[in-house]
Design a protein around this motif. Structure first.
Motif, short mmCIF file in Angstrom:
data_model
loop_
_atom_site.label_atom_id
_atom_site.label_comp_id
_atom_site.label_asym_id
_atom_site.label_seq_id
_atom_site.Cartn_x
_atom_site.Cartn_y
_atom_site.Cartn_z
N ASP A 40 0.85 -1.18 0.00
CA ASP A 40 0.00 0.00 0.00
C ASP A 40 0.89 1.22 0.00
O ASP A 40 1.97 1.19 0.59
CB ASP A 40 -0.88 0.02 1.25
CG ASP A 40 -2.26 -0.53 0.99
OD1 ASP A 40 -2.94 -0.85 1.98
OD2 ASP A 40 -2.66 -0.61 -0.18
N PRO A 41 0.45 2.32 -0.60
CA PRO A 41 1.26 3.55 -0.54
C PRO A 41 1.55 3.93 0.91
O PRO A 41 0.66 3.88 1.76
CB PRO A 41 0.36 4.59 -1.22
CG PRO A 41 -0.50 3.80 -2.14
CD PRO A 41 -0.74 2.49 -1.43
N GLY A 42 2.78 4.26 1.17
CA GLY A 42 3.16 4.69 2.51
C GLY A 42 3.44 3.56 3.48
O GLY A 42 3.76 3.80 4.65
N ASP A 90 -7.24 -6.18 1.62
CA ASP A 90 -6.34 -6.81 0.64
C ASP A 90 -6.00 -5.85 -0.50
O ASP A 90 -5.18 -6.18 -1.36
CB ASP A 90 -6.98 -8.07 0.05
CG ASP A 90 -7.12 -9.18 1.07
OD1 ASP A 90 -8.19 -9.83 1.08
OD2 ASP A 90 -6.19 -9.39 1.86
N THR A 91 -6.64 -4.70 -0.52
CA THR A 91 -6.35 -3.71 -1.54
C THR A 91 -4.89 -3.28 -1.48
O THR A 91 -4.39 -2.88 -0.43
CB THR A 91 -7.26 -2.47 -1.37
OG1 THR A 91 -8.62 -2.87 -1.61
CG2 THR A 91 -6.88 -1.37 -2.34
N ALA A 92 -4.20 -3.40 -2.59
CA ALA A 92 -2.77 -3.08 -2.66
C ALA A 92 -2.28 -3.30 -4.08
O ALA A 92 -3.01 -3.84 -4.92
CB ALA A 92 -1.97 -3.97 -1.70
N THR A 93 -1.05 -2.90 -4.32
CA THR A 93 -0.36 -3.30 -5.54
C THR A 93 0.38 -4.60 -5.25
O THR A 93 1.11 -4.68 -4.25
CB THR A 93 0.63 -2.22 -6.00
OG1 THR A 93 -0.08 -1.00 -6.23
CG2 THR A 93 1.31 -2.64 -7.29
N TYR A 94 0.17 -5.58 -6.09
CA TYR A 94 0.76 -6.90 -5.89
C TYR A 94 1.93 -7.08 -6.85
O TYR A 94 1.81 -6.81 -8.05
CB TYR A 94 -0.28 -7.99 -6.10
CG TYR A 94 -1.24 -8.11 -4.94
CD1 TYR A 94 -2.19 -7.12 -4.68
CD2 TYR A 94 -1.16 -9.20 -4.06
CE1 TYR A 94 -3.04 -7.22 -3.58
CE2 TYR A 94 -2.02 -9.31 -2.98
CZ TYR A 94 -2.96 -8.31 -2.75
OH TYR A 94 -3.80 -8.41 -1.66
N GLN A 120 -2.47 -3.72 -9.72
CA GLN A 120 -3.32 -3.17 -8.67
C GLN A 120 -4.53 -4.06 -8.42
O GLN A 120 -5.23 -4.45 -9.36
CB GLN A 120 -3.79 -1.77 -9.05
CG GLN A 120 -4.72 -1.12 -8.04
CD GLN A 120 -4.03 -0.82 -6.72
OE1 GLN A 120 -2.86 -0.45 -6.68
NE2 GLN A 120 -4.76 -1.01 -5.62
N VAL A 121 -4.75 -4.33 -7.16
CA VAL A 121 -5.95 -5.05 -6.72
C VAL A 121 -6.73 -4.12 -5.80
O VAL A 121 -6.17 -3.62 -4.82
CB VAL A 121 -5.59 -6.36 -5.99
CG1 VAL A 121 -6.83 -6.98 -5.37
CG2 VAL A 121 -4.92 -7.33 -6.95
#
Length: 125
Positions: A40-42, A90-94, A120-121
């Motif tokens: 996730d960003p950050g 679960d939202t994130a870049t995978y 991206q998910v």
């Protein structure tokens, strides 16, 4: 030098499923042990799962092992991550990643030499 490209990300509702794929070029995927991470960003990059070059050994993050499955098809030069019962968190870049070294540090991003650009998910509630 192997190059990795992820695909399969997108927007899905909570409780849904997604299958991510990682394709390799410029090298033979069976030369590498593979991992999936997310970020996730950050936040720091978080380990998801890893699979040995043969596919016989897998390891997962404790928080995801009941919902995610990593697999590979060396004939197709691809590694997959099947994700189920998805949650908004679960939202994130995978990212998929490759390493020649299978060791106790498989959960650490620094163990991997090659990385894809990420997919991206997004899981909506």
């Amino acid at each position: 030098q192997v190059q990795l490209v992820e695909s399969g990300g997108g927007l899905v509702q909570a409780g849904g499923s997604l299958r991510l794929s990682c394709a390799a070029s410029g090298g033979t995927l069976s030369d590498y042990h593979m991992g999936w991470f997310r970020q996730d960003p950050g936040k720091e990059r978080e380990f998801v799962a890893a699979i040995s070059w043969s596919g016989l050994i897998t390891t997962y993050s404790d928080s995801m092992k009941e919902r995610f499955t990593i697999s590979r098809d060396n004939a197709k030069n691809a590694v997959n991550l099947q994700m189920g019962s998805l949650k908004p968190e679960d939202t994130a870049t995978y990212y998929c990643a490759a390493t020649r070294s299978w060791n106790s540090r498989m959960k650490y991003a620094t163990n991997y030499a090659y990385w894809g650009q990420g997919t991206q998910v997004t899981v909506s509630s």
